[in-house]
Write an enzyme that holds these catalytic residues in place. Structure first.
Site, PDB file in Angstrom:
ATOM      1  N   ARG A  19       0.841  -1.203   0.000  1.00 25.74           N
ATOM      2  CA  ARG A  19       0.000   0.000   0.000  1.00 25.74           C
ATOM      3  C   ARG A  19       0.873   1.248   0.000  1.00 25.74           C
ATOM      4  O   ARG A  19       0.519   2.259  -0.615  1.00 25.74           O
ATOM      5  CB  ARG A  19      -0.935   0.009   1.208  1.00 25.74           C
ATOM      6  CG  ARG A  19      -1.996   1.108   1.125  1.00 25.74           C
ATOM      7  CD  ARG A  19      -2.967   1.052   2.274  1.00 25.74           C
ATOM      8  NE  ARG A  19      -3.736  -0.181   2.239  1.00 25.74           N
ATOM      9  CZ  ARG A  19      -4.200  -0.788   3.323  1.00 25.74           C
ATOM     10  NH1 ARG A  19      -3.962  -0.293   4.515  1.00 25.74           N
ATOM     11  NH2 ARG A  19      -4.893  -1.910   3.216  1.00 25.74           N
ATOM     12  N   ARG A  38      14.201  -4.729   5.206  1.00 27.62           N
ATOM     13  CA  ARG A  38      13.145  -5.704   5.512  1.00 27.62           C
ATOM     14  C   ARG A  38      11.941  -5.546   4.600  1.00 27.62           C
ATOM     15  O   ARG A  38      10.826  -5.973   4.938  1.00 27.62           O
ATOM     16  CB  ARG A  38      12.713  -5.615   6.970  1.00 27.62           C
ATOM     17  CG  ARG A  38      13.824  -5.930   7.960  1.00 27.62           C
ATOM     18  CD  ARG A  38      13.303  -6.107   9.367  1.00 27.62           C
ATOM     19  NE  ARG A  38      14.367  -6.518  10.271  1.00 27.62           N
ATOM     20  CZ  ARG A  38      14.153  -7.086  11.444  1.00 27.62           C
ATOM     21  NH1 ARG A  38      12.926  -7.325  11.861  1.00 27.62           N
ATOM     22  NH2 ARG A  38      15.168  -7.435  12.222  1.00 27.62           N
ATOM     23  N   ARG A  82      -1.209   7.773  10.136  1.00 27.46           N
ATOM     24  CA  ARG A  82      -1.484   6.373   9.813  1.00 27.46           C
ATOM     25  C   ARG A  82      -2.646   6.307   8.840  1.00 27.46           C
ATOM     26  O   ARG A  82      -3.704   6.915   9.060  1.00 27.46           O
ATOM     27  CB  ARG A  82      -1.808   5.593  11.089  1.00 27.46           C
ATOM     28  CG  ARG A  82      -2.458   4.235  10.810  1.00 27.46           C
ATOM     29  CD  ARG A  82      -2.459   3.320  12.000  1.00 27.46           C
ATOM     30  NE  ARG A  82      -3.516   2.326  11.918  1.00 27.46           N
ATOM     31  CZ  ARG A  82      -3.556   1.310  11.062  1.00 27.46           C
ATOM     32  NH1 ARG A  82      -2.584   1.147  10.183  1.00 27.46           N
ATOM     33  NH2 ARG A  82      -4.566   0.453  11.071  1.00 27.46           N
ATOM     34  N   SER A  85      -6.370   0.156   7.707  1.00 25.75           N
ATOM     35  CA  SER A  85      -7.699  -0.429   7.704  1.00 25.75           C
ATOM     36  C   SER A  85      -8.162  -0.657   9.138  1.00 25.75           C
ATOM     37  O   SER A  85      -7.358  -0.725  10.062  1.00 25.75           O
ATOM     38  CB  SER A  85      -7.690  -1.762   6.938  1.00 25.75           C
ATOM     39  OG  SER A  85      -6.750  -2.654   7.508  1.00 25.75           O
ATOM     40  N   ASP A 191     -13.807  -4.145   7.179  1.00 20.55           N
ATOM     41  CA  ASP A 191     -14.806  -5.144   7.559  1.00 20.55           C
ATOM     42  C   ASP A 191     -15.647  -4.592   8.698  1.00 20.55           C
ATOM     43  O   ASP A 191     -15.244  -3.637   9.365  1.00 20.55           O
ATOM     44  CB  ASP A 191     -14.154  -6.465   7.957  1.00 20.55           C
ATOM     45  CG  ASP A 191     -13.110  -6.287   9.049  1.00 20.55           C
ATOM     46  OD1 ASP A 191     -13.352  -6.765  10.167  1.00 20.55           O
ATOM     47  OD2 ASP A 191     -12.050  -5.686   8.796  1.00 20.55           O
TER      48      ASP A 191
END
Length: 224
Positions: A19, A38, A82, A85, A191
């Protein structure tokens, strides 16, 4: 891996490195990859002529705790937003809708180190959402260390008026308070824990653009 000065004053932090790559390649110009340790990709570019950085935080409070602390203390970053989700704890929050966390409660021991008993970014985000015509409820988030909630405790926070559950905001807010910097969590609903609805992984990756646009407009406002 990044050198001092490689990060802009405002950094957008999604959890997912993919993202981060999507935001950078979709919205920024004059793009430069400044960190890839990383695989946690960090980019700096321009949005409407303003320097903006995007870097992934990884998943959970320990991960964003490390990255945000280093950005604040070692790279002179002033604002971290931030862009992640969250699972709705209210039935009226539709999939893909955007919420902003004015605060965050948590079940994590991460917060204990600060012994803790700035609304600038929040106000800029509300203004930006209004300008973009995006409905963005403001309220409290619940940052949980447990994604698969075996004890079924996440829903307790619904009774306390908490909007949604995610995994990072509380640690970010504590780091900002401790270092005297600014932070905000803007989340897209992936969700709904009340209705059982959820977006596919592909939709989560590429359709949260309203959240991203609001955060980028905040970066511009903070540069004025």
């Amino acid at each position: 891996e990044a050198k001092k000065g490689d990060f802009a004053k405002t950094v957008l932090m999604p959890g997912d490195p993919l993202r981060s790559k999507f935001i950078a390649e979709t919205f920024l110009t004059d793009l430069k990859l400044v960190n890839n340790v990383r695989g946690v990709q960090g980019y700096t570019g321009l949005y409407k002529g303003v320097p903006v950085s995007v870097m992934a935080s990884g998943m959970g409070m320990p991960s964003i705790g490390i990255y945000s602390y280093e950005l604040y203390t070692q790279y002179d970053v002033e604002n971290i937003i931030r862009v992640g989700s969250a699972g709705a704890l209210r039935a009226d929050l539709e999939l893909g809708s955007v919420v902003a966390g004015q605060g965050a409660c948590a079940n994590s021991a991460y917060l204990e180190q600060y012994e803790l008993g700035g609304f600038d970014l929040l106000m800029a985000a509300v203004e930006s959402a209004t300008e973009l015509g995006v409905k963005m409820p403001v309220g409290n988030l619940y940052s949980s260390d447990t994604f698969y909630d075996a004890a079924g405790r996440n829903m307790r926070f619904q009774k306390m008026g908490v909007m949604a559950v995610e995994m990072e905001a509380a640690a970010l807010y504590c780091n900002a308070a401790y270092t005297g910097k600014r932070a905000l969590a803007i989340c897209s609903i992936s969700d709904n824990l009340v209705t059982g609805e959820e977006l596919s992984p592909a939709d989560r990756q590429t359709t949260f653009t309203n959240m991203m646009k609001i955060a980028l407009e905040v970066a511009v406002k903070m540069a004025d």
